[in-house]
Design an enzyme around this catalytic site. Sequence first.
Site, PDB file in Angstrom:
ATOM      1  N   HIS A   1       0.879  -1.168   0.000  1.00  0.00           N
ATOM      2  CA  HIS A   1       0.000   0.000   0.000  1.00  0.00           C
ATOM      3  C   HIS A   1       0.923   1.227   0.000  1.00  0.00           C
ATOM      4  O   HIS A   1       2.003   1.187   0.581  1.00  0.00           O
ATOM      5  CB  HIS A   1      -0.842  -0.043   1.269  1.00  0.00           C
ATOM      6  CG  HIS A   1      -1.934   0.974   1.333  1.00  0.00           C
ATOM      7  ND1 HIS A   1      -1.719   2.255   1.756  1.00  0.00           N
ATOM      8  CD2 HIS A   1      -3.251   0.887   1.031  1.00  0.00           C
ATOM      9  CE1 HIS A   1      -2.861   2.915   1.719  1.00  0.00           C
ATOM     10  NE2 HIS A   1      -3.810   2.114   1.280  1.00  0.00           N
TER      11      HIS A   1
ATOM     12  N   ASP B   1       3.153  -3.903   8.020  1.00  0.00           N
ATOM     13  CA  ASP B   1       1.876  -3.233   7.795  1.00  0.00           C
ATOM     14  C   ASP B   1       0.784  -4.287   7.962  1.00  0.00           C
ATOM     15  O   ASP B   1       0.591  -5.136   7.094  1.00  0.00           O
ATOM     16  CB  ASP B   1       1.873  -2.641   6.383  1.00  0.00           C
ATOM     17  CG  ASP B   1       0.514  -2.079   5.981  1.00  0.00           C
ATOM     18  OD1 ASP B   1      -0.443  -2.181   6.781  1.00  0.00           O
ATOM     19  OD2 ASP B   1       0.420  -1.540   4.865  1.00  0.00           O
TER      20      ASP B   1
ATOM     21  N   GLN C   1      -4.416  -5.143   6.674  1.00  0.00           N
ATOM     22  CA  GLN C   1      -5.337  -6.145   6.129  1.00  0.00           C
ATOM     23  C   GLN C   1      -5.272  -7.464   6.878  1.00  0.00           C
ATOM     24  O   GLN C   1      -6.062  -8.374   6.601  1.00  0.00           O
ATOM     25  CB  GLN C   1      -5.043  -6.391   4.636  1.00  0.00           C
ATOM     26  CG  GLN C   1      -5.256  -5.192   3.746  1.00  0.00           C
ATOM     27  CD  GLN C   1      -6.722  -4.760   3.666  1.00  0.00           C
ATOM     28  OE1 GLN C   1      -7.636  -5.517   3.993  1.00  0.00           O
ATOM     29  NE2 GLN C   1      -6.941  -3.532   3.233  1.00  0.00           N
TER      30      GLN C   1
ATOM     31  N   LYS D   1     -10.911  -0.765   9.861  1.00  0.00           N
ATOM     32  CA  LYS D   1     -11.030  -1.954   9.021  1.00  0.00           C
ATOM     33  C   LYS D   1     -11.413  -3.183   9.836  1.00  0.00           C
ATOM     34  O   LYS D   1     -11.494  -4.296   9.317  1.00  0.00           O
ATOM     35  CB  LYS D   1      -9.702  -2.227   8.309  1.00  0.00           C
ATOM     36  CG  LYS D   1      -9.347  -1.158   7.270  1.00  0.00           C
ATOM     37  CD  LYS D   1      -8.088  -1.531   6.537  1.00  0.00           C
ATOM     38  CE  LYS D   1      -7.446  -0.371   5.831  1.00  0.00           C
ATOM     39  NZ  LYS D   1      -8.073  -0.035   4.549  1.00  0.00           N
TER      40      LYS D   1
ATOM     41  N   CYS E   1      -4.782   2.343  -3.956  1.00  0.00           N
ATOM     42  CA  CYS E   1      -3.550   2.868  -3.333  1.00  0.00           C
ATOM     43  C   CYS E   1      -2.388   1.907  -3.516  1.00  0.00           C
ATOM     44  O   CYS E   1      -1.508   1.802  -2.651  1.00  0.00           O
ATOM     45  CB  CYS E   1      -3.713   3.160  -1.851  1.00  0.00           C
ATOM     46  SG  CYS E   1      -5.041   4.268  -1.478  1.00  0.00           S
TER      47      CYS E   1
HETATM   48  C1  PLP Z   1      -2.376  -2.764   3.344  1.00  0.00           C
HETATM   49  C2  PLP Z   1      -2.790  -1.419   3.838  1.00  0.00           C
HETATM   50  N1  PLP Z   1      -1.905  -0.658   4.480  1.00  0.00           N
HETATM   51  C3  PLP Z   1      -2.228   0.556   4.950  1.00  0.00           C
HETATM   52  C4  PLP Z   1      -3.474   1.084   4.788  1.00  0.00           C
HETATM   53  C5  PLP Z   1      -3.758   2.466   5.291  1.00  0.00           C
HETATM   54  O1  PLP Z   1      -4.707   2.474   6.298  1.00  0.00           O
HETATM   55  P1  PLP Z   1      -5.390   3.829   6.747  1.00  0.00           P
HETATM   56  O2  PLP Z   1      -5.933   4.476   5.519  1.00  0.00           O
HETATM   57  O3  PLP Z   1      -6.467   3.391   7.683  1.00  0.00           O
HETATM   58  O4  PLP Z   1      -4.353   4.644   7.425  1.00  0.00           O
HETATM   59  C6  PLP Z   1      -4.438   0.329   4.128  1.00  0.00           C
HETATM   60  C7  PLP Z   1      -5.794   0.878   3.913  1.00  0.00           C
HETATM   61  O5  PLP Z   1      -6.333   0.933   2.842  1.00  0.00           O
HETATM   62  C8  PLP Z   1      -4.089  -0.958   3.642  1.00  0.00           C
HETATM   63  O6  PLP Z   1      -4.971  -1.709   2.993  1.00  0.00           O
END
Ligand code: PLP
Lengths: 401, 146
Positions: free
Chosen positions: A113, A190, A193, A216, A353
């Site tokens: 991401h 990270d 997910q 999430k 993203c």
């Molecule tokens: C794999 C991953 N990392 C990071 C994020 C970022 O999360 P947030 O937008 O809640 O900060 C997301 C959210 O879409 C994600 O899917």
Amino acid sequence: MNYKQYFPVFQNRKDMVYLDSAASSLKPKKVSDAITDYYNFYSGNIERGVYPISFEATAIVEKVREKIALFINASKEEVIFTRGCTDSLNTVALSLKENLKKGDEIITTELEHHSSFLPWLKASEEKGAVIKFIPLTEEGKITVDNFKKVLSDKTKIVAISHVSNVMGYLTPVKEIIALSHIKGAIVSVDGAQAAPHMKIDVKDLDADFYSFSFHKMCGPTGLGVLYGKKELLNSMEPVELGGEMNDEVSKDNVTYKNIPYKFEAGTMPIAEIFGAGAAIDFLNEVGFGYIEKRDKELSGYAKKLLRSIPEIVIYNDYEESPIIAFNIKGIHSHDAVSFYSENNVCLRAGLHCAEPLHKWLNITASLRASFYFYNDESDVEKFIFVTKKAIAFFKEVGYLE
Amino acid sequence: MSDMNSIYRQVIMDHYKNPRNKGLKEEEGYVLCHLKNPSCGDMINVESKIQNGLVSDIRQDGQGCSICCASASIISETLKGKSVKDALNIIDNYLKMVSNEEYDKSIDLDELAVFEGIKDFPARVRCASIAAQALRKTLEKEEKNA
Ligand SMILES: Cc1ncc(COP(=O)(O)O)c(C=O)c1O
């Protein structure tokens, strides 16, 4: 078990098929109740007050911190509240980049991401460090063997997602962390997910940092967690400075509080922390055994039905995962998703993203259906029904041959 | 599904399948603007050339959904030959129309009127707008240079 009854959004949208939980899950009443409880019954600030609404709210916030610590098998002072996963990942990069020197290497992947990758891209540009990408397999997976190809004595940081938000694959992070530690590298995982779908044990993984967002996982927006190992957090500089994170301030000096408070400058999102406590309780009641089972059953059923439609191409059909990345051949995902939306099926379209991954797949955009335990078989069937209807529609208007 | 039919009209499909003025010239006298929608991956290049106060040529190129690509094609065809002032006025009113804002209905939007239905699809306004915004940028840039 019909879990939809716990989610008020369905009261006014009975026919909504929500297949975008990877972007944000729905929120149960318990969570919104806990949030309003704060506003209705406490409403004061925490950590600094000396009257009941303040010290009672402080006790609840600290209780939630303990709950989260237990939830991921950390200790309480290793749980830092943040604005979300993005904030957590940025905090790690902004604080650790100061240790980077020219020629140091940062390992990441094309599956990341943007919030996992971009803070390190910027840090590498500033410090003259080099970013190395783990080569993905033909299926788009990260393997330990391919990780070994980029790991070296120069590796200082490994920034990697536990589960990809486009493909849904599980990264072998435990093995990757063990190998990284042999080289003295620090690993930032990270978990955005992963945390909603599986039991996370940061000790078992031996992760140095682990980040996730509550929205999430049935929790509130605007709140995340940064888990960090005690000794690392103690040795790091805070990124944000302000109230409540310092011990003693003079005109020319400041000393910081102990962790976790050192990393929590200013007034925290107190109401959201109340909500997060309720979200953890809710997920514990549902149980990860059930969540994993339903993830598999629902996405498995959907994939099986999708495979029988010749116009469909699935990009991640190599492994069980609650995410299906696909397209209707010849139809741009943004056109398709409007049709789904008009028929009350909520999907995500675009790049999610994760632009580097789409470049790797050599496609301009994709559709994503993501499942969670509150979905059911009838959601899958409606999704497939609308998929077939979409194909017929786009043929009729001359979009598809 | 009357709503979907209102945006996936024959004209739009025709321009999507057979885009007009496609391909950039990259020649002296042409001004280029590149715009991108980072969330969905739509990407559009628009080139324009002004001669004696008239938009003498418009070229377009890019990738995206049918609405995005068809709007680039229709805009290039509709605005070619117009005065810069009229073209900017049409763009302005077209953008208002798709965004469901008040616009001057006395202005002839020509084939661009097929995008009227977009106003009921808030998620697609950006798709229908991106090429018009790119063209507006090139025309404004040229006006400034002139
Ligand atoms: C794999 C991953 N990392 C990071 C994020 C970022 O999360 P947030 O937008 O809640 O900060 C997301 C959210 O879409 C994600 O899917």
